[in-house]
Design a protein around this motif. Sequence first.
Motif, PDB file in Angstrom:
ATOM      1  N   ILE A 163       0.809  -1.214   0.000  1.00  0.00           N
ATOM      2  CA  ILE A 163       0.000   0.000   0.000  1.00  0.00           C
ATOM      3  C   ILE A 163       0.848   1.273   0.000  1.00  0.00           C
ATOM      4  N   ARG A 164       2.162   1.135   0.167  1.00  0.00           N
ATOM      5  CA  ARG A 164       3.028   2.320   0.194  1.00  0.00           C
ATOM      6  C   ARG A 164       3.369   2.827  -1.195  1.00  0.00           C
ATOM      7  N   LYS A 165       3.298   1.956  -2.184  1.00  0.00           N
ATOM      8  CA  LYS A 165       3.804   2.287  -3.510  1.00  0.00           C
ATOM      9  C   LYS A 165       2.787   3.065  -4.333  1.00  0.00           C
ATOM     10  N   ALA A 209       7.884   9.802 -15.317  1.00  0.00           N
ATOM     11  CA  ALA A 209       8.173  10.588 -14.115  1.00  0.00           C
ATOM     12  C   ALA A 209       7.298  10.119 -12.957  1.00  0.00           C
ATOM     13  N   TRP A 210       6.049   9.798 -13.261  1.00  0.00           N
ATOM     14  CA  TRP A 210       5.135   9.292 -12.223  1.00  0.00           C
ATOM     15  C   TRP A 210       5.602   7.934 -11.710  1.00  0.00           C
ATOM     16  N   HIS A 211       6.003   7.060 -12.623  1.00  0.00           N
ATOM     17  CA  HIS A 211       6.488   5.734 -12.212  1.00  0.00           C
ATOM     18  C   HIS A 211       7.728   5.854 -11.321  1.00  0.00           C
ATOM     19  N   ALA A 212       8.579   6.809 -11.610  1.00  0.00           N
ATOM     20  CA  ALA A 212       9.829   6.961 -10.859  1.00  0.00           C
ATOM     21  C   ALA A 212       9.598   7.359  -9.411  1.00  0.00           C
ATOM     22  N   GLN A 213       8.397   7.821  -9.092  1.00  0.00           N
ATOM     23  CA  GLN A 213       8.102   8.216  -7.717  1.00  0.00           C
ATOM     24  C   GLN A 213       8.157   7.033  -6.750  1.00  0.00           C
ATOM     25  N   SER A 214       8.065   5.819  -7.283  1.00  0.00           N
ATOM     26  CA  SER A 214       8.096   4.628  -6.422  1.00  0.00           C
ATOM     27  C   SER A 214       9.518   4.273  -5.972  1.00  0.00           C
ATOM     28  N   LYS A 216      11.816   5.819  -4.252  1.00  0.00           N
ATOM     29  CA  LYS A 216      12.232   6.169  -2.897  1.00  0.00           C
ATOM     30  C   LYS A 216      11.479   5.386  -1.825  1.00  0.00           C
ATOM     31  N   VAL A 217      10.358   4.763  -2.205  1.00  0.00           N
ATOM     32  CA  VAL A 217       9.549   4.016  -1.234  1.00  0.00           C
ATOM     33  C   VAL A 217      10.326   2.844  -0.659  1.00  0.00           C
ATOM     34  N   ASP A 218      11.055   2.155  -1.539  1.00  0.00           N
ATOM     35  CA  ASP A 218      11.817   0.982  -1.109  1.00  0.00           C
ATOM     36  C   ASP A 218      13.180   1.015  -1.808  1.00  0.00           C
ATOM     37  N   ILE A 219      14.126   1.690  -1.194  1.00  0.00           N
ATOM     38  CA  ILE A 219      15.449   1.877  -1.800  1.00  0.00           C
ATOM     39  C   ILE A 219      16.124   0.533  -2.064  1.00  0.00           C
ATOM     40  N   LYS A 220      15.969  -0.422  -1.143  1.00  0.00           N
ATOM     41  CA  LYS A 220      16.609  -1.727  -1.292  1.00  0.00           C
ATOM     42  C   LYS A 220      16.153  -2.416  -2.571  1.00  0.00           C
ATOM     43  N   SER A 221      14.849  -2.396  -2.820  1.00  0.00           N
ATOM     44  CA  SER A 221      14.325  -2.996  -4.049  1.00  0.00           C
ATOM     45  C   SER A 221      14.758  -2.207  -5.273  1.00  0.00           C
ATOM     46  N   SER A 222      14.778  -0.891  -5.143  1.00  0.00           N
ATOM     47  CA  SER A 222      15.162  -0.044  -6.275  1.00  0.00           C
ATOM     48  C   SER A 222      16.583  -0.327  -6.721  1.00  0.00           C
ATOM     49  N   GLY A 305      12.308  14.867  -8.569  1.00  0.00           N
ATOM     50  CA  GLY A 305      11.118  15.422  -7.927  1.00  0.00           C
ATOM     51  C   GLY A 305      10.853  14.789  -6.578  1.00  0.00           C
ATOM     52  N   VAL A 306      11.022  13.452  -6.497  1.00  0.00           N
ATOM     53  CA  VAL A 306      10.849  12.750  -5.234  1.00  0.00           C
ATOM     54  C   VAL A 306      11.889  13.215  -4.229  1.00  0.00           C
ATOM     55  N   ALA A 307      13.131  13.375  -4.707  1.00  0.00           N
ATOM     56  CA  ALA A 307      14.217  13.762  -3.807  1.00  0.00           C
ATOM     57  C   ALA A 307      13.961  15.105  -3.150  1.00  0.00           C
ATOM     58  N   ARG A 308      13.175  15.958  -3.811  1.00  0.00           N
ATOM     59  CA  ARG A 308      12.915  17.281  -3.267  1.00  0.00           C
ATOM     60  C   ARG A 308      11.775  17.294  -2.248  1.00  0.00           C
TER      61      ARG A 308
END
Length: 309
Positions: A163-165, A209-214, A216-222, A305-308
């Motif tokens: 539910i976080r993604k 860009a929208w997909h990339a927002q996920s 930061k939710v789970d850095i390990k998976s990324s 954008g997420v980083a900001r």
Amino acid sequence: MVIDFSFIIPCRNEEAFIEKCLQSIIQQEYPREKFEIIVVDNGSTDRSKEVARPYADKVVDALGVNVGEVRNIGASAAKGKLLAFIDADCTIDHQWLIRAKSLNNEDKKVVFGGGILLPNDATWVERHWLLEGPEGNCLPAELIGCSIVISEDQFTKAKGFDIRKKSGEDTDFSLRIREQQGTIKITRALNVTHLGNAKTIKSHIKRQAWHAQSYKVDIKSSIQDPVFILVIFQSAAIMAAIGSLAYQTPYLATLSISANLAIPAALTLKRYARSKCRDLRPKSLILAYALDCTYLIGRIIGLVGVART
């Protein structure tokens, strides 16, 4: 009456497509009393819910939550033995449920998924992004949210979608099923026609860009995602190119510019290899390459954008 299938359809401002989606489900060559349709509305501000009500057995509200939770809410309202996740901007052919039932009868322990077909009026962006080979559309490596058939028991065991993604919840769901030693089969028998593809360069960049927002939710998976690594390399290559040009270092400029050109080329080669696409005309290759360039640009924009935030 036992219900075989529960269609779960997340929806947010899909007025343009949802009626076609629901009509394709209603027109299944399968007993209507043996399946139900659940539309889960994620705060639509258009007429989506109004359009859906004549077709759906249930229209459930799921306000202010991410798409994974929208799907989970639909699953919690379902009565069917099998959950069929379809997106509101997709349609299915009339025998889709018959094939889904046949696949489940062959092996009830398998989670099934399909791929994406191009609409008849596909733009060049759609055609060169969703490359087709001699066998048809390129099947995804993991489950995609617009075509999943899974038993209620298996869904519960997998603890549903994360539910976080904000996006990528389907890939995460697929990977967790595999980690639990579950079996997944992706088949063209469950293909869907996706009406809501990005149809222009601008919408393509916006979607990535929208997909990339996920990320930061789970850095390990990324970090384990090869595409994420390429996005990081591309970002570094862009910064290196800007720095080398500003400080007039020709050798570094050559290397960084070469990297900027090579990274999207690697993605294009991968897509052509996976799809077995035989359209090798220079124009087609250039257009496919241009889409991979804009794909990376969109992902970088989303990541920054997420980083900001």
